[in-house]
Design a protein around this motif. Structure first.
Motif, PDB file in Angstrom:
ATOM      1  N   MET A   1       0.855  -1.181   0.000  1.00 31.35           N
ATOM      2  CA  MET A   1       0.000   0.000   0.000  1.00 31.35           C
ATOM      3  C   MET A   1       0.889   1.229   0.000  1.00 31.35           C
ATOM      4  N   SER A   2       0.422   2.243  -0.670  1.00 31.79           N
ATOM      5  CA  SER A   2       1.143   3.501  -0.687  1.00 31.79           C
ATOM      6  C   SER A   2       0.205   4.568  -0.159  1.00 31.79           C
ATOM      7  N   HIS A  89       6.399   1.691  -5.616  1.00 33.39           N
ATOM      8  CA  HIS A  89       6.643   2.881  -4.790  1.00 33.39           C
ATOM      9  C   HIS A  89       7.618   2.488  -3.691  1.00 33.39           C
ATOM     10  N   HIS A  91       9.583   2.540   0.180  1.00 32.08           N
ATOM     11  CA  HIS A  91       9.388   2.680   1.630  1.00 32.08           C
ATOM     12  C   HIS A  91      10.759   2.724   2.288  1.00 32.08           C
ATOM     13  N   HIS A 133       8.049  -1.637  -3.758  1.00 32.49           N
ATOM     14  CA  HIS A 133       7.160  -2.773  -4.027  1.00 32.49           C
ATOM     15  C   HIS A 133       5.905  -2.303  -4.755  1.00 32.49           C
ATOM     16  N   GLU A 135       1.642  -3.683  -5.374  1.00 29.25           N
ATOM     17  CA  GLU A 135       0.594  -4.570  -4.857  1.00 29.25           C
ATOM     18  C   GLU A 135      -0.575  -4.513  -5.823  1.00 29.25           C
ATOM     19  N   GLN A 149      -3.954  -3.064   5.716  1.00 30.37           N
ATOM     20  CA  GLN A 149      -2.506  -2.897   5.690  1.00 30.37           C
ATOM     21  C   GLN A 149      -2.086  -2.002   6.841  1.00 30.37           C
TER      22      GLN A 149
HETATM   23 MN    MN Z   1       3.519   0.186   0.104  1.00 24.63          MN
END
Ligand code: MN
Length: 332
Positions: A1-2, A89, A91, A133, A135, A149
């Motif tokens: 998740m972003s 994106h 992290h 990553h 998703e 998430q």
């Molecule tokens: Mn993410």
């Protein structure tokens, strides 16, 4: 998740000063956030977009232990929709925890991982110094998508570790408590998760049959919150429905949960996070300059690596906010 907000604000939080020392019951409503493209002229999701409910960070509560981000999504019927589409994106400085109630998410990352995550399986990504990553809902998928998430801030002495991705089956265990428990992270009632995290933390799901009441054992030194994944669960007498978070404070030895209908509740807890963090977009750092550097590194194609196999372009970093925030140092 972003974090796909177009204009994410930098936030400084953590430190003991903001932690309740005693048991409290603060019911915090979530806010809807659109992931992916917005429909033209509306605040709703466009094609390929989806709505998530974010309960952490909340204006009144930023962290629960090292837990610093909670997004719930679904249940949504994605049979005729693209489903989840979160492009590559970056992290840094945190773990992402993927947990599904229904459906599947295909995770790919810049270490070369390609992993389908199903209900009852923990996807734990350790960003450490940096990872990227994506998703997405896989081609071959269930009609319903429903999950959560969570992000966990990493303590300073471990936050520059090499990135890692782990995938753990978490079978439900019938307990003396009269409920099925899955321990994603940490330990609860003698059940231990194999997942590696770097601060004292717990994340556990209890599945309740209709009419069941139990007391989950807690640690007085931890602070806790509860999130309902399905059904409507009474936690310490407060009805918690999906999309809200009940902050419970500290100094509790147990927690009463009951449900009239079948329900699932996620217990999140941990030692209060001593360090103040700076959080912006998908990064957890300790200073504004560090966040600026991470943003620059992503824009320059450095440090986070490349995600192979995602059908689409990586996410560009949003513009930095103009306000410059400083952590206030450690609080006791
Ligand atoms: Mn993410």
């Amino acid at each position: 998740m972003s974090n796909l907000e177009p204009d994410p604000q930098e936030g400084v939080w953590g430190g003991r000063a903001s932690v309740a020392a005693e048991p409290v019951r603060e019911l915090l409503p979530g806010r809807e956030v659109v992931l992916g493209t917005r429909a033209v002229g509306t605040s709703g999701p466009g094609p390929g977009g989806m709505v998530v409910t974010r309960t952490l960070p909340h204006r009144d509560r930023r962290m629960v232990g090292a837990w610093c981000f909670v997004d719930q999504y679904g249940p949504q019927n994605i049979a005729d929709l693209p489903g989840m589409r979160v492009p590559p994106h970056p992290h840094a400085g945190l773990h992402t925890v993927s947990w599904l109630v229904e459906g599947e998410v295909l995770h790919r990352d810049s270490l070369g991982s390609r992993q389908l995550i199903r209900p009852g399986q923990l996807g734990l990504m350790t960003a450490g110094r940096g990872i990227a990553h994506s998703e997405e809902s896989p081609q071959d998928r269930s009609p319903l998508l429903h999950g959560v998430q969570l992000w966990v801030a990493m303590p300073d002495r471990h936050r520059h570790v090499e990135p890692d991705f782990a995938h753990h089956p978490v079978p439900p265990v019938p307990t003396d408590l009269g409920v099925m428990v899955r321990v994603l992270i940490g330990e609860l009632d003698g059940l231990t998760s194999p997942a590696t995290v770097y601060s004292p933390l717990v994340g556990a799901e209890a599945t309740l049959e209709a009419g069941v009441e139990t007391r989950l054992p807690l640690r007085p030194e931890f602070e806790y919150a509860a999130v309902t994944l399905s059904g409507s669960v009474q936690v310490d007498g407060v009805t918690v429905v999906p999309g809200t978070l009940l902050y419970l404070g500290r100094d509790r030895v147990d927690l009463t949960v009951r449900s009239e209908r079948p329900g699932r509740v996620l217990l999140l807890g941990g030692e209060p996070f001593d360090e103040q963090i700076v959080m912006w977009w998908n990064f957890v750092g300790r200073s504004h300059d560090e966040i600026v550097q991470a943003r620059q590194d992503w824009a320059a194609g450095q440090r986070f690596g490349v995600v192979q196999g995602y059908d689409g372009d990586p996410l560009p970093a949003p513009p930095m906010p103009t306000a410059r925030l400083k952590p206030r140092g450690r609080h006791r």
